[in-house]
Scaffold this motif. Sequence first.
Motif, PDB file in Angstrom:
ATOM      1  N   GLU A   1      33.662  52.229 -72.412  1.00 56.48           N
ATOM      2  CA  GLU A   1      34.098  53.473 -71.208  1.00 56.48           C
ATOM      3  C   GLU A   1      34.341  53.572 -69.581  1.00 56.48           C
ATOM      4  O   GLU A   1      35.329  53.816 -69.249  1.00 56.48           O
ATOM      5  CB  GLU A   1      33.256  54.339 -71.856  1.00 56.48           C
ATOM      6  CG  GLU A   1      33.218  54.257 -73.171  1.00 56.48           C
ATOM      7  CD  GLU A   1      31.688  55.873 -73.453  1.00 56.48           C
ATOM      8  OE1 GLU A   1      31.802  55.819 -74.910  1.00 56.48           O
ATOM      9  OE2 GLU A   1      30.981  55.885 -72.687  1.00 56.48           O
TER      10      GLU A   1
ATOM     11  N   LEU B   1      38.006  54.065 -67.584  1.00 56.99           N
ATOM     12  CA  LEU B   1      38.199  55.441 -67.239  1.00 56.99           C
ATOM     13  C   LEU B   1      39.450  55.188 -66.359  1.00 56.99           C
ATOM     14  O   LEU B   1      39.693  54.231 -64.763  1.00 56.99           O
ATOM     15  CB  LEU B   1      37.132  55.738 -66.344  1.00 56.99           C
ATOM     16  CG  LEU B   1      35.891  56.347 -66.483  1.00 56.99           C
ATOM     17  CD1 LEU B   1      34.755  56.942 -65.703  1.00 56.99           C
ATOM     18  CD2 LEU B   1      36.572  57.836 -67.249  1.00 56.99           C
ATOM     19  N   THR B   2      40.455  56.302 -65.826  1.00 57.64           N
ATOM     20  CA  THR B   2      41.555  56.553 -64.889  1.00 57.64           C
ATOM     21  C   THR B   2      41.315  57.348 -63.920  1.00 57.64           C
ATOM     22  O   THR B   2      40.260  58.779 -64.904  1.00 57.64           O
ATOM     23  CB  THR B   2      42.804  56.676 -66.076  1.00 57.64           C
ATOM     24  OG1 THR B   2      42.874  57.776 -66.460  1.00 57.64           O
ATOM     25  CG2 THR B   2      43.030  55.107 -67.204  1.00 57.64           C
TER      26      THR B   2
ATOM     27  N   GLU C   1      43.570  60.182 -64.082  1.00 58.42           N
ATOM     28  CA  GLU C   1      42.878  61.368 -65.034  1.00 58.42           C
ATOM     29  C   GLU C   1      41.904  61.924 -65.876  1.00 58.42           C
ATOM     30  O   GLU C   1      41.973  63.061 -66.614  1.00 58.42           O
ATOM     31  CB  GLU C   1      44.420  60.922 -65.600  1.00 58.42           C
ATOM     32  CG  GLU C   1      45.593  61.119 -65.149  1.00 58.42           C
ATOM     33  CD  GLU C   1      47.126  60.755 -66.278  1.00 58.42           C
ATOM     34  OE1 GLU C   1      46.546  59.949 -67.208  1.00 58.42           O
ATOM     35  OE2 GLU C   1      48.312  60.727 -65.279  1.00 58.42           O
ATOM     36  N   ASP C   2      41.613  60.938 -66.085  1.00 56.59           N
ATOM     37  CA  ASP C   2      39.975  61.123 -66.781  1.00 56.59           C
ATOM     38  C   ASP C   2      39.421  61.774 -65.772  1.00 56.59           C
ATOM     39  O   ASP C   2      37.718  62.619 -66.786  1.00 56.59           O
ATOM     40  CB  ASP C   2      38.982  59.801 -67.169  1.00 56.59           C
ATOM     41  CG  ASP C   2      40.467  59.462 -68.229  1.00 56.59           C
ATOM     42  OD1 ASP C   2      40.933  59.658 -68.828  1.00 56.59           O
ATOM     43  OD2 ASP C   2      40.005  58.259 -68.431  1.00 56.59           O
TER      44      ASP C   2
ATOM     45  N   VAL D   1      33.713  63.711 -66.412  1.00 60.50           N
ATOM     46  CA  VAL D   1      34.387  62.990 -66.706  1.00 60.50           C
ATOM     47  C   VAL D   1      34.414  62.879 -68.440  1.00 60.50           C
ATOM     48  O   VAL D   1      33.689  63.247 -69.015  1.00 60.50           O
ATOM     49  CB  VAL D   1      33.629  61.419 -66.255  1.00 60.50           C
ATOM     50  CG1 VAL D   1      32.391  61.476 -67.498  1.00 60.50           C
ATOM     51  CG2 VAL D   1      34.453  60.179 -66.879  1.00 60.50           C
ATOM     52  N   ARG D   2      35.836  62.579 -68.952  1.00 57.76           N
ATOM     53  CA  ARG D   2      36.145  62.239 -69.709  1.00 57.76           C
ATOM     54  C   ARG D   2      36.442  61.066 -70.636  1.00 57.76           C
ATOM     55  O   ARG D   2      37.284  60.738 -70.125  1.00 57.76           O
ATOM     56  CB  ARG D   2      37.159  63.157 -70.651  1.00 57.76           C
ATOM     57  CG  ARG D   2      37.433  65.002 -70.296  1.00 57.76           C
ATOM     58  CD  ARG D   2      37.991  65.742 -70.696  1.00 57.76           C
ATOM     59  NE  ARG D   2      38.052  67.283 -70.080  1.00 57.76           N
ATOM     60  CZ  ARG D   2      37.774  68.072 -69.004  1.00 57.76           C
ATOM     61  NH1 ARG D   2      37.278  67.099 -67.952  1.00 57.76           N
ATOM     62  NH2 ARG D   2      37.580  68.959 -69.584  1.00 57.76           N
ATOM     63  N   THR D   3      35.849  60.853 -72.039  1.00 56.13           N
ATOM     64  CA  THR D   3      36.011  59.566 -72.284  1.00 56.13           C
ATOM     65  C   THR D   3      36.263  58.939 -73.693  1.00 56.13           C
ATOM     66  O   THR D   3      35.834  60.714 -74.647  1.00 56.13           O
ATOM     67  CB  THR D   3      34.521  58.778 -72.155  1.00 56.13           C
ATOM     68  OG1 THR D   3      33.883  59.586 -72.717  1.00 56.13           O
ATOM     69  CG2 THR D   3      35.142  58.382 -70.961  1.00 56.13           C
TER      70      THR D   3
ATOM     71  N   GLU E   1      35.827  61.890 -78.404  1.00 56.72           N
ATOM     72  CA  GLU E   1      36.308  63.039 -77.592  1.00 56.72           C
ATOM     73  C   GLU E   1      35.204  63.477 -76.967  1.00 56.72           C
ATOM     74  O   GLU E   1      34.764  64.422 -77.665  1.00 56.72           O
ATOM     75  CB  GLU E   1      37.673  63.327 -77.663  1.00 56.72           C
ATOM     76  CG  GLU E   1      38.316  63.636 -75.788  1.00 56.72           C
ATOM     77  CD  GLU E   1      39.210  64.250 -75.414  1.00 56.72           C
ATOM     78  OE1 GLU E   1      39.876  64.637 -74.790  1.00 56.72           O
ATOM     79  OE2 GLU E   1      39.557  64.353 -76.593  1.00 56.72           O
TER      80      GLU E   1
ATOM     81  N   ALA F   1      33.797  65.187 -72.747  1.00 56.52           N
ATOM     82  CA  ALA F   1      33.555  65.401 -71.092  1.00 56.52           C
ATOM     83  C   ALA F   1      31.829  65.154 -71.017  1.00 56.52           C
ATOM     84  O   ALA F   1      31.048  66.158 -71.407  1.00 56.52           O
ATOM     85  CB  ALA F   1      34.080  66.915 -71.477  1.00 56.52           C
TER      86      ALA F   1
END
Length: 332
Positions: free
Chosen positions: A164, A168-169, A171-172, A182-184, A191, A193
């Motif tokens: 994860e 990560l980008t 936009e996450d 942070v969203r993964t 999914e 957050a």
Amino acid sequence: MTAPTLTSLIQGFFTDRLVRQRQSSPQTIAAYRDSIRLLLLFTAQKAAKPPARLTIGDLDAATIAAFLDHLDSDRHNSTTTRNARPAAVHSFYRYALPLIPEHAQTASQVLAIPQRRYERAIVSYLTETEVDALLQAPDRTTWFGRRDQALLITALKTGLRLSELISLTTEDITTTIPGAAVRTMGKGRRERATPLTRQTLAVLRPWLKETCPLPGAPVFPTRNGTPMSADAVQRLVAKHAATAAHRCPSIAAKNITPHTLRHTAAMTLLNAGVDTSVIALWLGHQSPATTHIYRHADMAIKERALDRVTSPTTTPGRYRPPDTLIGFLEQL
């Protein structure tokens, strides 16, 4: 109807079963690919023919058992790694069995091969002092040092898995307060957050500005702008742990890996009094029962439980039966 070949079965397993039907994650597909590839190379060498010419009969239970022995004796795989290989083979045979009924006996024998049981050690994690030493280890005067510190504090405070972290980008990540998180997409395509602490934001915000990323760019890139590999993250964690050991010698006695940072995040929450069901949601565990390993690792919980137990009033020592004559006199 022509019976399917081993090649067509393997191709169908990956393209039809994993990608189209199950929509498996790239990590799952890569893990299964590596397992099947190792098995085919081993079997091809054993059968003295190219992998493309192997048949389903070549992958019988005896060959699978020999392959597992090869992982132990030649590749020196750990038990967890060894158990991951037959899991991939079992999944392939469950897909192939309806398509090759004439090989039902072979498939059933392979599916009956059990995974190896192993002892589960108490999880290793970092104390607060050790966390501070690790975060101070990167040289923040360099680009690599600032990136490494941002990665370390994100891992320590969010408990993200290694896969994860490297996926990560920009936009996450949301850095505005309230709502910084942070969203993964974790295991099982779940999914979640994870909130970011102010300490983490204080490191991430300048780092994200420095990298000047484009939308969708990796948060922790290489110098070329590509995502870091898992091996690269493991090496940087080990390097900074060795540096931190000079400041905090207790770190030297621990095997610090990216997963140790995940364990540390969980133990920090547990010590703060957070319920294990919430920790399970935080870490992306499928079942809260998985989080019970952290209760076993926390000696403070056990010590508090011991304090609640009333101590016995008996005097410790070896039991000795009373003398029969004195006992007779005392009963008069």
